[in-house]
Design an enzyme around this catalytic site. Structure first.
Site, PDB file in Angstrom:
ATOM      1  N   LYS A  29       3.153 -30.264 -49.335  1.00 34.52           N
ATOM      2  CA  LYS A  29       2.691 -29.040 -48.669  1.00 34.52           C
ATOM      3  C   LYS A  29       2.194 -28.072 -49.738  1.00 34.52           C
ATOM      4  O   LYS A  29       2.877 -27.870 -50.765  1.00 34.52           O
ATOM      5  CB  LYS A  29       3.849 -28.401 -47.905  1.00 34.52           C
ATOM      6  CG  LYS A  29       4.339 -29.232 -46.725  1.00 34.52           C
ATOM      7  CD  LYS A  29       3.441 -29.056 -45.522  1.00 34.52           C
ATOM      8  CE  LYS A  29       4.012 -29.770 -44.303  1.00 34.52           C
ATOM      9  NZ  LYS A  29       3.138 -29.615 -43.132  1.00 34.52           N
TER      10      LYS A  29
ATOM     11  N   LYS B 133      -1.366 -37.511 -32.706  1.00 38.35           N
ATOM     12  CA  LYS B 133      -0.003 -37.506 -32.173  1.00 38.35           C
ATOM     13  C   LYS B 133      -0.062 -38.027 -30.747  1.00 38.35           C
ATOM     14  O   LYS B 133      -0.969 -37.654 -29.992  1.00 38.35           O
ATOM     15  CB  LYS B 133       0.570 -36.088 -32.199  1.00 38.35           C
ATOM     16  CG  LYS B 133       0.574 -35.459 -33.589  1.00 38.35           C
ATOM     17  CD  LYS B 133       1.073 -34.016 -33.546  1.00 38.35           C
ATOM     18  CE  LYS B 133       1.201 -33.415 -34.933  1.00 38.35           C
ATOM     19  NZ  LYS B 133      -0.069 -32.922 -35.491  1.00 38.35           N
TER      20      LYS B 133
HETATM   21 MG    MG Z   1      -0.548 -31.370 -41.155  1.00 38.51          MG
END
Ligand code: MG
Length: 378
Positions: free
Chosen positions: A144, A253
């Site tokens: 991240k 997803k």
């Molecule tokens: Mg992402």
């Protein structure tokens, strides 16, 4: 309130073997018979939440999860419901889509495991080794970045240098969660390009800005592959990403796209390599993601960018303090992978993690509202 209090007369149920719209009952509970709503505490605050509520039910093909985030409206959440009903075997795949590999026994699939990426959060450089060692063998890592936008760049670079010192051959992905403007993303990419990235997830928010950034990267000869994640929230979004040339990889997803079959169809239609990710589900929901991942086509472009065995973002069971099964039966990654299997919740956990009657009623109303919205379309 016991979850079974909502159970209705089984004789009123539609035939789950071959349901068609005309045969499907108006009341969701006539089809499902029994649902469980659980509250799962999270180990770390994620996406601004510290606990996750999920609704689970069992169908002819096994258990499925319906867990749109609580702020989502009926139309959006009804896609999540379609995904759950399809995985459970209560609904056929969306008209015009491919067969549902996840609706078959998992033994029908060619692979029995899918690789999972480890996640490196915005942490102190000194913590990098300890955090990643918890994951086991490090194959693919998603780091991240941009927690505080471009201000995080010096710390992000220091952390990535430490990562590369420790794991020179690991596959590295970055995720900025739309933390940059286009000029900031260009500045960051000029630095990140030195770290041999597989791809960079969503450096900027708008899909048009993703396209602009990609163009600018190409003009500057910066070899950074962009992946769209937040840009994809419903079934036709991958097509828009492909049309605009906004990314070379799509993160998908199962629940938001309306199920395994719908996800497969849209991935095929957009023609971009896809990486399956979770929507912060329990192991029941993660199982549907694993089924999708195992059934994705390996195109030339996918092999070129993602390699033989692309890691998925399905390792999120570790973010939860509780799951619906014991740790060893859960879909927490072991040796950087999870099995392609179906999860049967532990009855004791279904009871112990059940929400209070007020929340159960809220979810029951939501379930019915989504079904009322969805039913005419199936
Ligand atoms: Mg992402």
């Amino acid at each position: 309130m016991a979850n079974t209090e909502l159970s209705l007369d089984a004789e009123k149920s539609a035939n789950p073997e071959n349901p068609s719209s005309a045969e499907l009952p108006e009341s969701m509970m006539d089809l499902l018979q029994e649902v469980h709503v659980l509250r799962l505490p999270m180990v770390t605050r994620f996406r601004g939440i510290t606990e996750r509520e999920v609704l689970l039910f069992e169908g002819p093909n096994g258990w499925a999860e319906f867990s749109p985030f609580t702020e989502y409206g009926t139309a959006e959440s009804s896609r999540w419901l379609r995904a759950a009903l399809e995985f459970a075997g209560h609904l056929p795949p969306h008209p015009g889509t491919a067969a549902v590999p996840g609706a078959e026994a998992s033994g029908h699939l060619g692979e029995s495991f899918v690789a999972i990426n480890a996640t490196l959060p915005a942490c102190a450089t000194s913590e990098v080794e300890a955090i990643l060692s918890r994951f086991g063998p490090v194959g693919t890592v998603k780091a991240k970045v941009a927690e505080h936008g471009i201000d995080s760049l010096p710390a992000d670079l220091e952390r990535l240098r430490e990562f590369r010192r420790l794991f020179p051959t690991a596959t590295l992905r970055l995720d900025a969660n739309a933390g940059y403007s286009v000029p900031e993303a260009l500045t960051a990419c000029a630095e990140f390009a030195h770290f041999d990235l597989q791809y960079f997830e969503q450096p900027v928010a708008a899909v048009e800005d993703m396209a602009r950034l990609r163009q600018a990267l190409s003009e500057r000869g910066l070899p950074v592959v962009l992946a769209a994640d937040e840009s994809i929230r419903k079934a036709d979004d991958p097509l828009r990403v492909a049309e605009l040339g906004a990314a070379e990889v799509v993160i998908v997803k199962v629940q938001p796209l309306g199920g395994i079959a719908a996800a497969r169809s849209v991935i095929e239609a957009c023609g971009l390599p896809a990486v399956v990710s979770s929507a912060l589900e329990s192991s029941v929901g993660l199982a549907a993601g694993a089924h999708l991942a195992a059934s994705l086509p390996r195109t030339d472009r996918s092999l070129e960018i993602l390699g033989e065995n692309p890691a998925c973002g399905l390792g999120t069971a570790r973010l939860f303090g509780e799951d619906v099964v014991a740790e060893e039966k859960s879909l927490s990654p072991v040796d950087g992978r999870i099995p392609v299997t179906r999860i049967v919740p532990d009855p004791k956990r279904l009871e112990a993690l059940a929400v209070d009657p007020g929340r159960f009623a809220w979810w029951s109303d939501r379930l019915q509202a989504c079904w009322t919205h969805l039913r005419p379309q199936v």
